[in-house]
Design a protein around this motif. Structure first.
Motif, mmCIF file in Angstrom:
data_model
loop_
_atom_site.group_PDB
_atom_site.id
_atom_site.type_symbol
_atom_site.label_atom_id
_atom_site.label_comp_id
_atom_site.label_asym_id
_atom_site.label_seq_id
_atom_site.Cartn_x
_atom_site.Cartn_y
_atom_site.Cartn_z
ATOM 1 N N ALA A 230 0.770 -1.194 0.018
ATOM 2 C CA ALA A 230 -0.139 0.179 -0.046
ATOM 3 C C ALA A 230 0.895 1.220 -0.127
ATOM 4 O O ALA A 230 2.217 0.906 0.230
ATOM 5 C CB ALA A 230 -1.109 -0.137 1.175
ATOM 6 N N PHE A 243 -3.862 3.978 0.160
ATOM 7 C CA PHE A 243 -4.375 3.137 -0.884
ATOM 8 C C PHE A 243 -3.686 1.739 -1.098
ATOM 9 O O PHE A 243 -2.519 1.916 -0.786
ATOM 10 C CB PHE A 243 -4.413 3.811 -2.215
ATOM 11 N N THR A 248 -6.801 -1.259 -9.828
ATOM 12 C CA THR A 248 -8.237 -1.668 -10.015
ATOM 13 C C THR A 248 -8.589 -2.205 -11.400
ATOM 14 O O THR A 248 -9.724 -2.580 -11.580
ATOM 15 C CB THR A 248 -9.197 -0.493 -9.526
ATOM 16 N N THR A 273 -5.505 11.461 -4.773
ATOM 17 C CA THR A 273 -6.488 10.828 -3.962
ATOM 18 C C THR A 273 -6.878 9.520 -4.298
ATOM 19 O O THR A 273 -8.148 9.147 -3.986
ATOM 20 C CB THR A 273 -7.666 12.011 -3.837
ATOM 21 N N GLY A 274 -6.494 9.174 -5.293
ATOM 22 C CA GLY A 274 -6.671 7.547 -5.537
ATOM 23 C C GLY A 274 -7.745 7.465 -6.773
ATOM 24 O O GLY A 274 -7.996 6.539 -7.199
ATOM 25 N N LEU A 285 -8.547 3.784 -6.638
ATOM 26 C CA LEU A 285 -7.469 2.870 -5.847
ATOM 27 C C LEU A 285 -8.526 2.549 -4.593
ATOM 28 O O LEU A 285 -9.232 3.346 -4.160
ATOM 29 C CB LEU A 285 -6.043 3.287 -5.533
ATOM 30 N N THR A 286 -8.139 1.281 -4.113
ATOM 31 C CA THR A 286 -8.876 0.839 -2.899
ATOM 32 C C THR A 286 -8.282 1.768 -1.604
ATOM 33 O O THR A 286 -7.041 1.609 -1.503
ATOM 34 C CB THR A 286 -8.723 -0.762 -2.710
ATOM 35 N N THR A 287 -9.159 2.310 -0.848
ATOM 36 C CA THR A 287 -8.616 3.139 0.239
ATOM 37 C C THR A 287 -8.483 2.216 1.471
ATOM 38 O O THR A 287 -8.957 1.364 1.677
ATOM 39 C CB THR A 287 -9.813 4.181 0.703
#
Ligand code: FES
Length: 300
Positions: A230, A243, A248, A273-274, A285-287
């Motif tokens: 991450a 993230f 994804t 911020t993804g 992106l997965t937080t």
């Protein structure tokens, strides 16, 4: 007093053998090495190298089989290192070391400028004296095996002697490979599964970094409590975001690019911020939830 050439090669032999053995073992015991989602893993390195290497298509093909190729590289280094140190088929070990170093030069070191700043081309050239001269009988396990065979089987023809020597060497190499394979399989069985999604809230807080260690506008990589790669980013003085590194689109590990991230597989881009700024990925992106406690950023 004149020195035998084999003695002159001994420092080189010790250095190359020790370094390749160390490099191979470091990879085998590195929990990130075979992790497909880690930016530190061999998969990410191959994907990155495929975009710049003169043998890019070959590297892309290899990147489709990262575990097999990763294990071949790691155990190849161990075999080249051990063979060189022990004087067991030293020329064959030197060929292996040369091929590995050359492949590293053509991939991960290819963009190094000027070329002589990269270590891999130096390693490749350094293997050539051992490739040409071998161990010349000095501290040579092969020579000892041959002498033992001659002692016990003086009746053997040169061809049979060579066959028996080869068999002895293969048995030794197979035993070493099986031992190493058991270690690797043990690790694969106990390490966190690559790409396993984070389960926010189910793990106890883990310290990611001290607040002061992450400059505004920068990012740092970390591993979630469940073993996923991450990134922690600090877009402003009071904001920390994290993230998962897995893209994804199809799961390749993204890498920092400017103030955001880029996926080396198909070129998706994400901002700090993804959020997706360029496809083919369509989801952010997965937080990974994080919070600040006592001057440290921890998983929430
Ligand atoms: S896996 Fe990232 S763009 Fe395809």
């Amino acid at each position: 007093m004149s020195l035998q050439p084999s003695w002159a090669l001994l420092p080189l032999r010790l250095f190359l053998g020790g370094t390749f053995l160390y490099a191979g073992l470091s990879k085998i015991f590195d929990p990130h090495y075979l992790d497909d989602t880690s930016p530190l893993g061999v998969h990410a390195q191959m994907l990155q190298a495929a975009t710049t290497s003169p043998i890019g298509p070959l590297v892309s093909f290899a990147a489709e089989h990262p575990t097999v190729i990763g294990l071949v590289i790691a155990f190849g280094e161990v075999a080249a290192g051990l063979g060189t140190l022990l004087g067991l088929f030293t020329r064959v070990a030197a060929v292996g070391g040369f091929v590995l170093a050359l492949s590293f030069y053509l991939t991960v070191s290819w963009t190094t400028r000027p070329y002589y700043f990269g270590a891999d081309i130096v390693f490749a050239v350094a293997w050539t004296p051992l490739l040409i001269a071998g161990d010349a009988g000095l501290f040579s396990t092969t020579a000892r095996l041959r002498a033992a065979i001659r002692r016990h089987r003086p009746d053997l023809s040169p061809d049979d002697e060579r066959r028996m020597l080869l068999r002895g060497g293969l048995i030794t190499a197979t035993a070493a490979a099986l031992g190493g394979g058991v270690i690797a399989l043990t690790r694969l069985g106990t390490d966190p599964k690559p790409g396993r999604p984070a389960e926010p809230g189910t793990n106890s807080p883990t310290v990611i970094a001290a607040v002061a260690a992450v400059a505004v506008g920068s990012s740092t990589s970390f591993t979630t409590p469940d073993g996923s790669a991450a990134y922690l980013v600090r877009p402003s003085a009071d904001t920390f975001l994290a993230f998962l590194a897995g893209c994804t689109h199809q799961g390749c590990p993204v890498t920092p690019a400017g103030s955001g991230f880029r996926c080396p597989c198909h070129g998706s881009t994400f901002d700090g911020t993804g959020q997706v700024t360029g496809g083919p990925a369509t989801k952010p992106l997965t937080t990974v939830p994080v919070r600040v406690v006592g001057g440290q950023v921890v998983t929430a």
